[in-house]
Write a protein that holds these residues in place. Structure first.
Motif, PDB file in Angstrom:
ATOM      1  N   THR A  69       0.821  -1.173  -0.103  1.00  0.00           N
ATOM      2  CA  THR A  69       0.066   0.122   0.070  1.00  0.00           C
ATOM      3  C   THR A  69       0.809   1.296  -0.057  1.00  0.00           C
ATOM      4  O   THR A  69       1.649   1.190   0.638  1.00  0.00           O
ATOM      5  N   ASP A  70       0.515   2.143  -0.662  1.00  0.00           N
ATOM      6  CA  ASP A  70       1.446   3.662  -0.815  1.00  0.00           C
ATOM      7  C   ASP A  70       0.908   4.217   0.324  1.00  0.00           C
ATOM      8  O   ASP A  70      -0.113   4.022   0.954  1.00  0.00           O
ATOM      9  N   VAL A  71       2.189   5.068   0.844  1.00  0.00           N
ATOM     10  CA  VAL A  71       1.907   5.713   1.976  1.00  0.00           C
ATOM     11  C   VAL A  71       2.286   7.261   1.823  1.00  0.00           C
ATOM     12  O   VAL A  71       3.525   7.520   1.181  1.00  0.00           O
ATOM     13  N   ILE A  72       1.848   8.216   2.260  1.00  0.00           N
ATOM     14  CA  ILE A  72       2.177   9.486   2.500  1.00  0.00           C
ATOM     15  C   ILE A  72       2.103   9.965   4.086  1.00  0.00           C
ATOM     16  O   ILE A  72       1.131   9.791   4.553  1.00  0.00           O
ATOM     17  N   MET A  73       3.534  10.278   4.630  1.00  0.00           N
ATOM     18  CA  MET A  73       3.443  10.595   5.932  1.00  0.00           C
ATOM     19  C   MET A  73       2.723  12.104   6.175  1.00  0.00           C
ATOM     20  O   MET A  73       3.060  12.827   5.243  1.00  0.00           O
ATOM     21  N   VAL A  74       1.743  12.153   6.940  1.00  0.00           N
ATOM     22  CA  VAL A  74       1.220  13.464   7.314  1.00  0.00           C
ATOM     23  C   VAL A  74       1.511  13.664   8.854  1.00  0.00           C
ATOM     24  O   VAL A  74       0.645  13.122   9.730  1.00  0.00           O
ATOM     25  N   THR A  75       2.365  14.457   9.136  1.00  0.00           N
ATOM     26  CA  THR A  75       2.946  14.212  10.745  1.00  0.00           C
ATOM     27  C   THR A  75       3.650  15.613  10.978  1.00  0.00           C
ATOM     28  O   THR A  75       4.276  16.335  10.054  1.00  0.00           O
ATOM     29  N   ALA A  76       3.753  16.169  12.374  1.00  0.00           N
ATOM     30  CA  ALA A  76       4.558  17.093  12.840  1.00  0.00           C
ATOM     31  C   ALA A  76       6.000  16.783  12.801  1.00  0.00           C
ATOM     32  O   ALA A  76       6.744  17.785  13.285  1.00  0.00           O
ATOM     33  N   ALA A  77       6.426  15.457  12.699  1.00  0.00           N
ATOM     34  CA  ALA A  77       7.738  15.212  12.882  1.00  0.00           C
ATOM     35  C   ALA A  77       8.555  15.681  11.620  1.00  0.00           C
ATOM     36  O   ALA A  77       8.324  15.317  10.628  1.00  0.00           O
ATOM     37  N   ARG A  78       9.340  16.839  11.774  1.00  0.00           N
ATOM     38  CA  ARG A  78      10.055  17.394  10.673  1.00  0.00           C
ATOM     39  C   ARG A  78      11.549  17.106  11.032  1.00  0.00           C
ATOM     40  O   ARG A  78      12.273  17.773  10.086  1.00  0.00           O
ATOM     41  N   ASP A  79      12.180  16.047  11.902  1.00  0.00           N
ATOM     42  CA  ASP A  79      13.631  15.941  11.809  1.00  0.00           C
ATOM     43  C   ASP A  79      13.950  15.283  10.979  1.00  0.00           C
ATOM     44  O   ASP A  79      13.235  14.377  10.183  1.00  0.00           O
ATOM     45  N   ARG A  85      13.183   5.556   3.208  1.00  0.00           N
ATOM     46  CA  ARG A  85      13.864   4.371   3.216  1.00  0.00           C
ATOM     47  C   ARG A  85      12.855   3.289   3.261  1.00  0.00           C
ATOM     48  O   ARG A  85      13.244   2.143   2.677  1.00  0.00           O
ATOM     49  N   HIS A  86      11.846   3.575   3.914  1.00  0.00           N
ATOM     50  CA  HIS A  86      10.790   2.491   4.187  1.00  0.00           C
ATOM     51  C   HIS A  86       9.484   2.712   3.124  1.00  0.00           C
ATOM     52  O   HIS A  86       8.385   1.921   3.024  1.00  0.00           O
ATOM     53  N   GLY A  87       9.844   3.601   1.892  1.00  0.00           N
ATOM     54  CA  GLY A  87       8.656   3.627   1.127  1.00  0.00           C
ATOM     55  C   GLY A  87       7.702   4.554   1.054  1.00  0.00           C
ATOM     56  O   GLY A  87       6.739   4.534   0.181  1.00  0.00           O
ATOM     57  N   ALA A  88       7.900   5.647   1.809  1.00  0.00           N
ATOM     58  CA  ALA A  88       6.522   6.608   1.711  1.00  0.00           C
ATOM     59  C   ALA A  88       6.995   7.617   0.561  1.00  0.00           C
ATOM     60  O   ALA A  88       7.967   7.988   0.258  1.00  0.00           O
ATOM     61  N   LEU A  89       6.065   7.745   0.011  1.00  0.00           N
ATOM     62  CA  LEU A  89       6.061   8.376  -1.609  1.00  0.00           C
ATOM     63  C   LEU A  89       6.094   9.941  -1.017  1.00  0.00           C
ATOM     64  O   LEU A  89       6.740  10.627  -2.097  1.00  0.00           O
ATOM     65  N   GLN A  90       5.597  10.549  -0.238  1.00  0.00           N
ATOM     66  CA  GLN A  90       5.463  11.961   0.012  1.00  0.00           C
ATOM     67  C   GLN A  90       5.521  12.187   1.546  1.00  0.00           C
ATOM     68  O   GLN A  90       5.092  11.499   2.411  1.00  0.00           O
TER      69      GLN A  90
END
Length: 226
Positions: A76-86, A95-100
């Motif tokens: 399944t494709d993944v777009i991370m939507v998060t406050a983590a900005r480091d 590296r784990h395949g998040a597209l965006q």
């Protein structure tokens, strides 16, 4: 239709993100989850095309969810939507395949851009077959084509430029370099350096605000064409 699973531990944020998804033509929300365990259960019950995945979840982080999905054979494709900005988290996501990677806070326009780019990528890949180098380059550039400036000088980070972009996109009005630096978690000097680059690339609009001292303050906003 592209089926989407929205994952966020904050119930209200999850509902807002789901409402955003529903406003983009061609997308529909298949399910909402508020924890890593619930997300994995939803995927097992109802396969989806795309996951909008928060990193900070109560039981596991978002990257752990992606690793478990891959271990189970889900592509399944993944777009991370998060406050983590480091940068370390951004790198792990790649590296784990998040597209965006969409940095919170963001508005509807920010998410819509990512989803539209994803839809374009899917259409591009549906043809199958073999690809010449030019086609390969176009496929890889699809997700970033409407992002920041097309090229950054050596020594400048696209990730940092994207953080500046997200701050401007989510602002209610023009911001000073100091305000941008504080919201982005970077120094004022760094913010100014990237703002100048983005202004030269016609991505950022500069305006002047005059105060009581008579000395104008530089204010920045993201251009609608960016």
């Amino acid at each position: 239709m592209i089926d989407v699973l929205v994952v966020d531990d904050d119930v209200r944020v999850a509902e807002i993100n789901a409402a955003y998804v529903a406003k983009v033509p061609g997308f529909q929300v298949a399910a909402i989850a508020h924890s890593a365990a619930e997300a994995l259960t939803r995927i097992a019950e109802t396969p989806v095309d795309l996951i909008l995945l928060d990193h900070y979840l109560p039981d596991e982080n978002g990257l752990a969810v992606v690793r478990e999905l891959r271990r189970l054979g889900h592509q399944t494709d993944v777009i991370m939507v998060t406050a983590a900005r480091d940068v370390a988290t951004v790198q792990d996501a790649m590296r784990h395949g998040a597209l965006q990677y969409l940095v919170k806070p963001f508005n509807f326009a920010g998410l819509r851009t990512k989803l539209e780019a994803y839809a374009t990528l899917r259409r591009t890949l549906e043809g199958g077959g073999e690809a010449e180098q030019a086609e390969v380059d176009r496929i890889f550039s699809t997700l970033s084509a409407r992002s920041v400036a097309p090229e950054l000088p050596k020594g400048h980070s696209p990730t940092t430029a994207e953080v500046v972009r997200q701050v401007l996109l989510t602002a209610e009005g023009p911001l000073s370099a100091q305000e941008i630096a504080e919201r982005a978690g970077m120094s004022r000097q760094t913010a100014q350096r990237y703002l100048k680059l983005l202004e030269r690339a016609d991505r950022v609009r500069l305006s002047l605000k005059y105060g009581e001292t008579g000395r104008p303050e530089h204010r920045y906003s993201w251009t609608t064409s960016g």
